[in-house]
Design a protein around this motif. Sequence first.
Motif, PDB file in Angstrom:
ATOM      1  N   ARG A  35       0.905  -1.295  -0.182  1.00 52.34           N
ATOM      2  CA  ARG A  35       0.085   0.017   0.162  1.00 52.34           C
ATOM      3  C   ARG A  35       0.770   1.269  -0.217  1.00 52.34           C
ATOM      4  N   HIS A  36       0.587   2.142  -0.765  1.00 53.33           N
ATOM      5  CA  HIS A  36       1.523   3.306  -0.987  1.00 53.33           C
ATOM      6  C   HIS A  36       0.728   4.547  -0.673  1.00 53.33           C
ATOM      7  N   PHE A  37       1.254   5.482   0.203  1.00 54.63           N
ATOM      8  CA  PHE A  37       0.373   6.814   0.705  1.00 54.63           C
ATOM      9  C   PHE A  37       1.414   7.797   0.035  1.00 54.63           C
ATOM     10  N   GLY A  38       1.089   8.121  -1.175  1.00 57.40           N
ATOM     11  CA  GLY A  38       1.914   9.136  -1.917  1.00 57.40           C
ATOM     12  C   GLY A  38       1.628  10.519  -1.551  1.00 57.40           C
ATOM     13  N   GLY A  39       2.225  11.599  -2.518  1.00 57.11           N
ATOM     14  CA  GLY A  39       2.302  12.831  -2.185  1.00 57.11           C
ATOM     15  C   GLY A  39       0.711  13.447  -2.163  1.00 57.11           C
ATOM     16  N   THR A  40      -0.106  13.059  -2.943  1.00 51.31           N
ATOM     17  CA  THR A  40      -1.525  13.484  -3.036  1.00 51.31           C
ATOM     18  C   THR A  40      -2.094  13.112  -1.849  1.00 51.31           C
ATOM     19  N   TYR A  41      -1.770  11.998  -1.403  1.00 48.77           N
ATOM     20  CA  TYR A  41      -2.608  11.347   0.003  1.00 48.77           C
ATOM     21  C   TYR A  41      -2.107  12.320   0.946  1.00 48.77           C
ATOM     22  N   LEU A  42      -0.854  12.418   1.208  1.00 45.50           N
ATOM     23  CA  LEU A  42       0.035  13.100   2.472  1.00 45.50           C
ATOM     24  C   LEU A  42      -0.374  14.402   2.374  1.00 45.50           C
ATOM     25  N   ALA A  43      -0.665  15.112   1.290  1.00 43.07           N
ATOM     26  CA  ALA A  43      -1.077  16.322   1.066  1.00 43.07           C
ATOM     27  C   ALA A  43      -2.432  16.556   1.617  1.00 43.07           C
ATOM     28  N   SER A  44      -3.408  15.511   1.749  1.00 48.64           N
ATOM     29  CA  SER A  44      -4.754  15.488   2.097  1.00 48.64           C
ATOM     30  C   SER A  44      -4.758  15.509   3.746  1.00 48.64           C
ATOM     31  N   LEU A  45      -3.690  15.203   4.207  1.00 48.53           N
ATOM     32  CA  LEU A  45      -3.701  15.086   5.807  1.00 48.53           C
ATOM     33  C   LEU A  45      -3.801  16.555   6.424  1.00 48.53           C
ATOM     34  N   PRO A  46      -4.461  16.766   7.307  1.00 49.36           N
ATOM     35  CA  PRO A  46      -4.136  18.055   8.022  1.00 49.36           C
ATOM     36  C   PRO A  46      -2.913  18.051   8.799  1.00 49.36           C
TER      37      PRO A  46
END
Length: 196
Positions: A35-46
């Motif tokens: 499972r990859h948490f990439g840049g877009t996902y990380l940017a969605s984290l508050p």
Amino acid sequence: MLIVGIGGTTRPGSTSELAVATALAAAQRKGADTRHFGGTYLASLPHYTPENPARTAAQHELVETVRHADGLIIATPGYHGGISALVKNALDLLEDLRTDTSPYFTGRAVGCIVTAAGWQACGTTLTSLRSVVHAMRGWPTPLGVTLNTAATPPFGRDGACTGPAADRLTGLANQVLSFATCHASGPRDPATAPTA
Ligand SMILES: Cc1cc2nc3c(=O)[nH]c(=O)nc-3n(C[C@H](O)[C@H](O)[C@H](O)COP(=O)(O)O)c2cc1C
């Protein structure tokens, strides 16, 4: 066997993101789920809030997935000589694993990757990332991969990685997997192992 990748930037063609994807693909070829948490996902984290336990669905998902990971691969770009805020914010969120039976990365190998536009930031950022993994009770793999994106571009236009960079990313994935295999049948934290 679940190997979780964290890393990338929001930039199209992010090299740190491609590096994680390359290493995870190598893990998949060895039979691992990934499972990859990439840049877009990380940017969605508050921004992580220590005083407020409320979490978004994405924050919950990241914490839960890491909780069940057998090994991790983390990549960051070298930003001003250190870990990017996007990646560090995700790592700070994993403070939510502090009270687990196996806190943070206990008993898991963590492959550390850095991409930067110069060797100096490659070195300083890899040291920083490994220090964070140590603080979070993880086992940085003996091989850490640094990619100087200003020297020889490690990825083609199609995102494919070949040559020595691919070999090193595969080697890193193999080290994460072999550690996970060794620990698969035992307790994650040797200190908690029952004595005879
Ligand atoms: C805000 C910022 C700070 C950076 N700081 C450094 C640095 O200190 N040293 C360096 O070698 N490269 C630095 N870089 C270059 C990035 O580390 C390099 O381009 C990296 O490959 C970007 O990762 P990405 O392809 O995943 O976006 C910086 C880039 C940005 C945007």
